[in-house]
Design a protein around this motif. Sequence first.
Motif, short mmCIF file in Angstrom:
data_model
loop_
_atom_site.label_atom_id
_atom_site.label_comp_id
_atom_site.label_asym_id
_atom_site.label_seq_id
_atom_site.Cartn_x
_atom_site.Cartn_y
_atom_site.Cartn_z
N TRP A 136 0.84 -1.19 0.00
CA TRP A 136 0.00 0.00 0.00
C TRP A 136 0.88 1.25 0.00
CZ3 TRP A 136 -5.13 -0.69 -0.60
CH2 TRP A 136 -5.65 -1.96 -0.32
N ILE A 137 0.49 2.21 -0.84
CA ILE A 137 1.18 3.50 -0.86
C ILE A 137 0.15 4.60 -0.57
CG2 ILE A 137 2.87 2.67 -2.55
CD1 ILE A 137 1.40 4.37 -4.65
N VAL A 138 0.63 5.75 -0.15
CA VAL A 138 -0.24 6.89 0.13
C VAL A 138 0.02 7.96 -0.93
CG1 VAL A 138 -0.90 8.64 1.81
CG2 VAL A 138 -0.18 6.37 2.59
N ASP A 139 -1.03 8.34 -1.68
CA ASP A 139 -0.86 9.33 -2.74
C ASP A 139 -0.85 10.75 -2.17
OD1 ASP A 139 -3.48 9.90 -2.14
OD2 ASP A 139 -4.31 9.08 -3.98
N LYS A 140 -0.80 11.73 -3.06
CA LYS A 140 -0.71 13.12 -2.64
C LYS A 140 -1.93 13.58 -1.84
CE LYS A 140 2.08 14.38 -6.66
NZ LYS A 140 2.19 15.23 -7.87
N GLU A 141 -3.10 12.96 -2.12
CA GLU A 141 -4.31 13.33 -1.40
C GLU A 141 -4.45 12.59 -0.07
OE1 GLU A 141 -4.29 12.52 -4.64
OE2 GLU A 141 -4.49 14.57 -5.40
N ARG A 145 -3.43 3.54 -1.72
CA ARG A 145 -3.62 2.90 -3.02
C ARG A 145 -2.92 1.55 -3.04
NH1 ARG A 145 -7.66 5.86 -5.54
NH2 ARG A 145 -7.17 8.10 -5.43
N LYS A 146 -3.57 0.60 -3.67
CA LYS A 146 -3.00 -0.74 -3.75
C LYS A 146 -2.01 -0.84 -4.90
CE LYS A 146 -5.43 -4.07 -5.56
NZ LYS A 146 -6.43 -5.14 -5.80
N ARG A 147 -0.89 -1.50 -4.65
CA ARG A 147 0.10 -1.79 -5.67
C ARG A 147 0.58 -3.24 -5.51
NH1 ARG A 147 -1.95 2.14 -7.05
NH2 ARG A 147 -1.06 4.13 -7.74
N TYR A 148 1.15 -3.78 -6.58
CA TYR A 148 1.64 -5.16 -6.55
C TYR A 148 3.16 -5.17 -6.53
CZ TYR A 148 -3.14 -6.49 -7.74
OH TYR A 148 -4.50 -6.66 -7.74
N LEU A 149 3.71 -5.85 -5.55
CA LEU A 149 5.16 -6.02 -5.45
C LEU A 149 5.50 -7.39 -6.02
CD1 LEU A 149 7.90 -4.97 -4.43
CD2 LEU A 149 7.41 -6.06 -2.23
N VAL A 150 6.16 -7.40 -7.18
CA VAL A 150 6.44 -8.64 -7.90
C VAL A 150 7.94 -8.94 -7.82
CG1 VAL A 150 6.24 -9.88 -10.09
CG2 VAL A 150 4.54 -8.15 -9.46
N SER A 151 8.25 -10.17 -7.49
CA SER A 151 9.65 -10.58 -7.39
C SER A 151 10.33 -10.45 -8.76
CB SER A 151 9.73 -12.03 -6.91
OG SER A 151 11.05 -12.49 -6.89
N GLY A 152 11.43 -9.71 -8.81
CA GLY A 152 12.17 -9.51 -10.06
C GLY A 152 11.82 -8.22 -10.77
N PHE A 153 10.74 -7.56 -10.39
CA PHE A 153 10.36 -6.28 -10.99
C PHE A 153 11.04 -5.15 -10.22
CE2 PHE A 153 6.34 -7.00 -13.67
CZ PHE A 153 6.70 -8.31 -13.95
N THR A 154 11.51 -4.16 -10.94
CA THR A 154 12.20 -3.03 -10.30
C THR A 154 11.23 -1.99 -9.78
OG1 THR A 154 12.42 -1.93 -12.46
CG2 THR A 154 14.26 -3.34 -11.72
N GLN A 155 9.98 -2.00 -10.26
CA GLN A 155 8.99 -1.03 -9.82
C GLN A 155 7.70 -1.73 -9.42
OE1 GLN A 155 8.52 1.68 -13.12
NE2 GLN A 155 10.36 2.84 -12.62
N ASP A 161 -2.46 -2.77 -14.58
CA ASP A 161 -1.54 -3.59 -15.36
C ASP A 161 -1.40 -5.00 -14.82
OD1 ASP A 161 -0.91 -1.54 -17.18
OD2 ASP A 161 0.61 -0.71 -15.83
N MET A 162 -2.25 -5.39 -13.90
CA MET A 162 -2.17 -6.73 -13.31
C MET A 162 -3.56 -7.36 -13.26
SD MET A 162 -0.15 -9.04 -11.90
CE MET A 162 1.27 -8.28 -11.12
N ILE A 163 -3.71 -8.46 -13.99
CA ILE A 163 -4.94 -9.24 -13.88
C ILE A 163 -4.86 -10.04 -12.58
CG2 ILE A 163 -6.26 -11.16 -14.85
CD1 ILE A 163 -5.48 -10.17 -17.61
N HIS A 164 -5.81 -9.83 -11.71
CA HIS A 164 -5.81 -10.48 -10.40
C HIS A 164 -7.16 -11.15 -10.19
CE1 HIS A 164 -5.32 -10.08 -5.72
NE2 HIS A 164 -5.34 -11.33 -6.14
#
Length: 406
Positions: A136-141, A145-155, A161-164
């Motif tokens: 989870w990240i916190v935006d400017k407001e 926001r949910k994000r996906y941490l994928v092994s091997g990805f730099t970002q 961009d993720m089918i879940h």
Amino acid sequence: MKLFGYEFRKISKKEISQVSAYGGTGLIQLASREYPMLLSTVYRCVDLISDSVAVLPLEVFRLDEAGFKMKDTKHPIYELLDLEPNENMTRYVFIKTLMASVLLTGNGYAYIERGEDGVTPIQLVYIPSNQVSIQWIVDKEGIRRKRYLVSGFTQLVEPCDMIHVLNFSYDGIIGVSTLTHARQTLGIATSSEEHAAGFFKSGAAVSGVLTIEGARLTKEQKEQNYKQWEERSNSNNGRPGGIVILEGNMKYQPISISPKDSQLLESRQFNVVDICRFFSVSPVKAFDLSKSSYSTIEATQLEYLTDTALPVITKIEQEINRKVFSRKERSMYKAEFNTSAILRADKAAQGAFWKDMANVGAATPNEIRREIGMSRIENGDEAFVQVNVLTLKNAVKEKMIEGNQE
């Protein structure tokens, strides 16, 4: 730490904040889905559900203003969805692998690799669930926001961009494996299988005590008796269930209960039914035909399609439609599984369906021939209706005309 065949490890507070933990237990399941798959019922249920979805063509349709659909084979992602999602998998393998992950781990992931324009998908890359976690990240407001941490990805990967695909979920963020809810049943089923294997391995013999009345044996005599008994009754020496002759003052008394007394067979049969409940699959579909008939099997097939397959199909369709198509395209395009493929093996049902469609003018002869794999015929593009069917309004008019003529 191991529990019912699953491996667990303690996770840190940082990981708990990133992953939606269950009840704050601090336990996270490591990839150990092969163990339950050794049970035939689990294997059958997972294989059945994943196959049922994977065999269906996933097609792209264009919608007009009135909501009518037309198959659009020229759309850039038509081939991507229906034939080759990525360079390593066909559609069948991709969907089957994704669904197996959903059922066994609770979550199925596929990364959407987009082209140079940053919009058009060029690949759907399957990612094992043990390589993905939620952060989870916190935006400017100040909104989380949910994000996906994928092994091997730099970002971090954004949700668009993720089918879940989730299995049963308590929070709508992380799915829960069916095996998690069925853990106790799987433990009992595994114990039953191990007990049965041990029983048959021992030559289907029970343990017992050999007593010799009125005699006190030396250590050497005891070892000799053990050796003779082993030679006669051990299944590994080629004499399973061998006959052992007892002397006049010897008596054998069994000390372990038989499979019948321990209800081993009954419990193993109940395990099949109980596991099927968790997967929402009829025991008939898991080849338990003990309480079935022809009518039961026919009703079971319809029940399976509506109660088990349809929810899974809807779940995947909605996730693909909201992620693969851009916001502008969502109102014009739609990806759907072609469920008519289920009738391909049932020619009688297929014939009855298309006959009904033709009788009401819903399908032309050439449309029917195309669906059943036949070539086009001349003058086959017009729809037909039966002439002995009238609207209620016209039927009243004709009745009134007949009355006036009389």
